[in-house]
Design a protein around this motif. Structure first.
Motif, PDB file in Angstrom:
ATOM      1  N   ARG A 177       0.844  -1.214   0.000  1.00 26.02           N
ATOM      2  CA  ARG A 177       0.000   0.000   0.000  1.00 26.02           C
ATOM      3  C   ARG A 177       0.871   1.252   0.000  1.00 26.02           C
ATOM      4  O   ARG A 177       0.560   2.244  -0.681  1.00 26.02           O
ATOM      5  CB  ARG A 177      -0.928   0.007   1.220  1.00 26.02           C
ATOM      6  N   ALA A 178       1.976   1.199   0.724  1.00 23.99           N
ATOM      7  CA  ALA A 178       2.888   2.345   0.749  1.00 23.99           C
ATOM      8  C   ALA A 178       3.542   2.546  -0.617  1.00 23.99           C
ATOM      9  O   ALA A 178       3.720   3.681  -1.081  1.00 23.99           O
ATOM     10  CB  ALA A 178       3.954   2.139   1.831  1.00 23.99           C
ATOM     11  N   THR A 179       3.896   1.428  -1.273  1.00 18.65           N
ATOM     12  CA  THR A 179       4.475   1.527  -2.621  1.00 18.65           C
ATOM     13  C   THR A 179       3.484   2.177  -3.577  1.00 18.65           C
ATOM     14  O   THR A 179       3.844   3.065  -4.361  1.00 18.65           O
ATOM     15  CB  THR A 179       4.868   0.121  -3.143  1.00 18.65           C
ATOM     16  N   MET A 180       2.228   1.739  -3.513  1.00 17.84           N
ATOM     17  CA  MET A 180       1.220   2.319  -4.407  1.00 17.84           C
ATOM     18  C   MET A 180       0.975   3.789  -4.077  1.00 17.84           C
ATOM     19  O   MET A 180       0.743   4.605  -4.987  1.00 17.84           O
ATOM     20  CB  MET A 180      -0.090   1.522  -4.340  1.00 17.84           C
ATOM     21  N   ARG A 196       2.554  14.242  -9.372  1.00 19.36           N
ATOM     22  CA  ARG A 196       3.595  15.254  -9.582  1.00 19.36           C
ATOM     23  C   ARG A 196       3.967  15.367 -11.059  1.00 19.36           C
ATOM     24  O   ARG A 196       4.107  16.462 -11.605  1.00 19.36           O
ATOM     25  CB  ARG A 196       4.847  14.900  -8.766  1.00 19.36           C
ATOM     26  N   GLY A 197       4.157  14.187 -11.694  1.00 22.00           N
ATOM     27  CA  GLY A 197       4.526  14.192 -13.116  1.00 22.00           C
ATOM     28  C   GLY A 197       3.470  14.862 -13.969  1.00 22.00           C
ATOM     29  O   GLY A 197       3.775  15.661 -14.856  1.00 22.00           O
ATOM     30  N   GLU A 200      -8.345   8.104 -10.385  1.00 28.58           N
ATOM     31  CA  GLU A 200      -8.905   8.837  -9.240  1.00 28.58           C
ATOM     32  C   GLU A 200      -7.794   9.240  -8.272  1.00 28.58           C
ATOM     33  O   GLU A 200      -7.783  10.371  -7.753  1.00 28.58           O
ATOM     34  CB  GLU A 200      -9.939   7.975  -8.503  1.00 28.58           C
ATOM     35  N   ALA A 201      -6.853   8.313  -8.038  1.00 27.67           N
ATOM     36  CA  ALA A 201      -5.775   8.601  -7.097  1.00 27.67           C
ATOM     37  C   ALA A 201      -4.867   9.712  -7.624  1.00 27.67           C
ATOM     38  O   ALA A 201      -4.462  10.614  -6.874  1.00 27.67           O
ATOM     39  CB  ALA A 201      -4.956   7.334  -6.837  1.00 27.67           C
ATOM     40  N   ALA A 202      -4.563   9.660  -8.914  1.00 25.65           N
ATOM     41  CA  ALA A 202      -3.723  10.710  -9.500  1.00 25.65           C
ATOM     42  C   ALA A 202      -4.435  12.051  -9.447  1.00 25.65           C
ATOM     43  O   ALA A 202      -3.844  13.081  -9.107  1.00 25.65           O
ATOM     44  CB  ALA A 202      -3.362  10.348 -10.941  1.00 25.65           C
ATOM     45  N   SER A 203      -5.726  12.015  -9.766  1.00 25.14           N
ATOM     46  CA  SER A 203      -6.522  13.239  -9.762  1.00 25.14           C
ATOM     47  C   SER A 203      -6.551  13.871  -8.369  1.00 25.14           C
ATOM     48  O   SER A 203      -6.400  15.091  -8.215  1.00 25.14           O
ATOM     49  CB  SER A 203      -7.934  12.899 -10.232  1.00 25.14           C
ATOM     50  N   ALA A 204      -6.705  13.018  -7.365  1.00 24.24           N
ATOM     51  CA  ALA A 204      -6.770  13.517  -5.988  1.00 24.24           C
ATOM     52  C   ALA A 204      -5.463  14.167  -5.559  1.00 24.24           C
ATOM     53  O   ALA A 204      -5.436  15.060  -4.703  1.00 24.24           O
ATOM     54  CB  ALA A 204      -7.119  12.369  -5.040  1.00 24.24           C
ATOM     55  N   HIS A 264       1.250   6.767  -6.738  1.00 23.31           N
ATOM     56  CA  HIS A 264       0.161   7.728  -7.005  1.00 23.31           C
ATOM     57  C   HIS A 264       0.670   9.160  -6.871  1.00 23.31           C
ATOM     58  O   HIS A 264       0.351  10.033  -7.692  1.00 23.31           O
ATOM     59  CB  HIS A 264      -0.995   7.508  -6.022  1.00 23.31           C
ATOM     60  N   ASP A 265       1.453   9.403  -5.825  1.00 27.66           N
ATOM     61  CA  ASP A 265       1.971  10.763  -5.616  1.00 27.66           C
ATOM     62  C   ASP A 265       2.921  11.169  -6.730  1.00 27.66           C
ATOM     63  O   ASP A 265       2.889  12.305  -7.215  1.00 27.66           O
ATOM     64  CB  ASP A 265       2.672  10.843  -4.252  1.00 27.66           C
TER      65      ASP A 265
END
Ligand SMILES: [Zn+2]
Length: 302
Positions: free
Chosen positions: A218-221, A230-231, A258-262, A225-226
């Motif tokens: 989960r930490a890797t994901m 950023r990219g 959704e995760a990237a958007s957030a 996502h972060d």
């Protein structure tokens, strides 16, 4: 009738596309290793499609790499037998008609802008997250072709706003370190998980473990996502697209858009972020559909 062909590293896929966007015929062969055999294989796919359809079509071809406008020669292709070759001229001679060639990431973006996840949007950034990381920009239905034919190639920009731990970043085949591709490609995710946990898992296994609640995965994901946010934010600050469409194998990860958007509001230079980040609609067919759409849309002579 439109014919679209996707010249891939392992397969050459061709389709015929009806005016309404329906795929009416498909033909697929393995990609030969040599340049001359590749020309012949493409001609064979065109012949197969036209025999099946019973008519002649316009031909658009998505290629790995790009054709340099000044010389007409291919560069930046991971199918190395194409590099330095006059592919456009040779295909037109072999097929006996004008042919339109376009970088495969641009074809992906064109397809999704034409009748996919970004249909109707004015500015579209199509992102490939796969074994490599690439992209293409479509403006008002046409792929943006710049002075170097590299617009949208964000994969070899450095990961923006790096933490101390992310410097200098993994080495990249392009000769630099810390390229976005080294973090956001499938191998990049595998490498990051192994670097932090000491365990080498496949992307599929990491995603499955995260879904099952494994704290390390989960930490890797979360890092992935972060980094994706950023990219994308650094691209949004320059191109300001209406829609970002995610493609490539990694885009199949549930909830990625959704995760990237957030994550965007923290990084984009704007108090609100109207850009939509969405998964693609056409999946593996996007490249070949975009190639077909090169006629009569999508094309601006370089
Ligand atoms: Zn690089």
């Amino acid at each position: 009738m439109r014919i679209g062909i996707d010249l891939g590293g392992t397969k050459i896929e061709g389709i015929t596309l009806a005016d309404g966007g329906a795929i009416t015929h498909r033909h697929r062969v393995e990609t030969p290793k040599s340049y001359d055999a590749t020309i012949e294989a493409i001609a064979g796919v065109v012949r197969g499609l036209e025999e099946a359809a019973g008519e002649r079509g316009t031909i658009g071809i998505g290629i790995p790499g790009t054709v340099v406008a000044a010389t007409g020669l291919v560069k930046n292709s991971n199918s190395v037998c194409l590099n330095g070759q006059p592919l456009h001229r040779d295909l037109e001679a072999r097929l006996g008609r004008p042919v339109r060639l376009m970088n495969d990431a641009n074809c992906f973006a064109l397809s999704e802008a034409a009748d996919g996840a970004a249909a109707g949007a004015a500015i579209v950034f199509g992102v490939i997250l796969g074994t490599g990381v690439g992209g293409g920009v479509v403006v008002e239905g046409k792929a943006l072709i710049g002075a170097n034919q590299i617009s949208g190639e964000w994969g070899h920009n450095p990961l923006p706003w790096p933490s101390i731990e992310e410097i200098p970043g993994p080495p990249c085949y392009c000769g630099k370190r810390g390229c976005i591709e080294t973090w956001l490609s499938g191998p990049g995710l595998v490498h990051d998980h192994a670097a932090v946990t000491g365990r080498e898992l496949t992307t599929r296994a990491i995603v499955a473990a995260a879904a099952a609640g494994d704290a390390d995965a989960r930490a890797t994901m979360a890092r992935y996502h972060d980094r994706l946010a950023r990219g994308l934010a650094s691209v949004i600050n320059i191109v300001d697209p209406d829609v970002v469409v995610l493609g490539g194998g990694m885009s199949n990860i549930a909830g990625l858009a959704e995760a990237a958007s957030a994550g965007l509001p923290r990084w984009v230079f704007s108090n609100t972020v109207a850009t939509r980040v969405v998964p693609n609609v056409h999946g593996d067919s996007s490249g070949v559909r975009g190639a077909a759409w090169l006629w009569p849309l999508g094309w601006r002579a370089a």
